[in-house]
Design a protein around this motif. Sequence first.
Motif, PDB file in Angstrom:
ATOM      1  N   PHE A 126      33.444  35.746  26.894  1.00 21.73           N
ATOM      2  CA  PHE A 126      34.775  35.643  27.491  1.00 21.73           C
ATOM      3  C   PHE A 126      34.638  35.752  29.014  1.00 21.73           C
ATOM      4  CE2 PHE A 126      35.193  37.475  23.303  1.00 21.73           C
ATOM      5  CZ  PHE A 126      36.348  36.925  22.769  1.00 21.73           C
ATOM      6  N   TRP A 127      35.457  34.975  29.747  1.00 22.94           N
ATOM      7  CA  TRP A 127      35.419  35.033  31.211  1.00 22.94           C
ATOM      8  C   TRP A 127      36.835  34.971  31.769  1.00 22.94           C
ATOM      9  CZ3 TRP A 127      33.055  36.590  35.277  1.00 22.94           C
ATOM     10  CH2 TRP A 127      33.346  36.073  36.542  1.00 22.94           C
ATOM     11  N   ASP A 128      37.168  35.928  32.628  1.00 20.24           N
ATOM     12  CA  ASP A 128      38.444  35.974  33.335  1.00 20.24           C
ATOM     13  C   ASP A 128      38.149  35.690  34.799  1.00 20.24           C
ATOM     14  OD1 ASP A 128      40.733  36.703  34.756  1.00 20.24           O
ATOM     15  OD2 ASP A 128      41.265  38.299  33.362  1.00 20.24           O
ATOM     16  N   ASP A 129      38.452  34.463  35.233  1.00 25.74           N
ATOM     17  CA  ASP A 129      38.100  34.057  36.604  1.00 25.74           C
ATOM     18  C   ASP A 129      38.886  34.831  37.655  1.00 25.74           C
ATOM     19  OD1 ASP A 129      36.553  32.139  38.298  1.00 25.74           O
ATOM     20  OD2 ASP A 129      38.571  31.534  38.916  1.00 25.74           O
ATOM     21  N   LYS A 130      40.159  35.088  37.390  1.00 28.45           N
ATOM     22  CA  LYS A 130      40.990  35.803  38.356  1.00 28.45           C
ATOM     23  C   LYS A 130      40.502  37.234  38.553  1.00 28.45           C
ATOM     24  CE  LYS A 130      45.785  37.050  39.398  1.00 28.45           C
ATOM     25  NZ  LYS A 130      47.204  36.972  38.936  1.00 28.45           N
ATOM     26  N   GLN A 131      40.205  37.917  37.463  1.00 29.29           N
ATOM     27  CA  GLN A 131      39.737  39.299  37.533  1.00 29.29           C
ATOM     28  C   GLN A 131      38.226  39.399  37.736  1.00 29.29           C
ATOM     29  OE1 GLN A 131      41.820  41.855  37.559  1.00 29.29           O
ATOM     30  NE2 GLN A 131      43.621  40.576  37.210  1.00 29.29           N
TER      31      GLN A 131
END
Length: 212
Positions: free
Chosen positions: A97-102
């Motif tokens: 999983f990847w959260d670009d904003k965080q």
Amino acid sequence: MPDTEQLTTTTPNVQTDAPSLPNLEQESWQQLASAADSEADPFKTLVVATCTNTGAGARMVVLRQVDVIRKYLWFHTDARSEKVIQLEAFPTATLLFWDDKQQRQLRLVVETRLHTDDYVADDQWHTLGLGSRKIYLSERKPGSEQPAPYQGFPEQLGENLPTKEESEAGRKNFAVIECRTLSMEYLHLSRKGQTRALFQYEPESKQVWLAP
């Protein structure tokens, strides 16, 4: 004579503002649970990496359900797809999983179980909207060679959705992949410093900080 210059001892840099390991684990699972119900959450889509006899395979899937207490996750797939064959042969997989904003990454090692003709698959099928059911109406096996581009559902449907009755023909192609989490690795990127931690559930339980 000993050297009179005072010796200094170095210690690793420690982030004093980092959350505790239990809080970090809880926040990570809460985001996963929220993502299962939110189309806008970056954790809604994830990469599934599988083992094969010739190497590894990876593809994007959609997170459908999360059990925070038991540490289980579920996603859907076509029962005829190559990843089903791979997971039946090698049940262990990695979910990324990847959260670009965080700037936050979760990497879960899981043990998978296939559901096709049982209550788990039936319950998940009943939650699907007609748009999602449409993709299971494909008359051809995913990944099979075709003489021309193939849209992935009966041509007569075009841009239209099937009726609920028509969509039931796709039930035989529908599968649920259940994932029991063996470990979760957390990574947060920041100019102030990276944060990395491991939460292991099986074969033994432990929580430890890791060097980024």
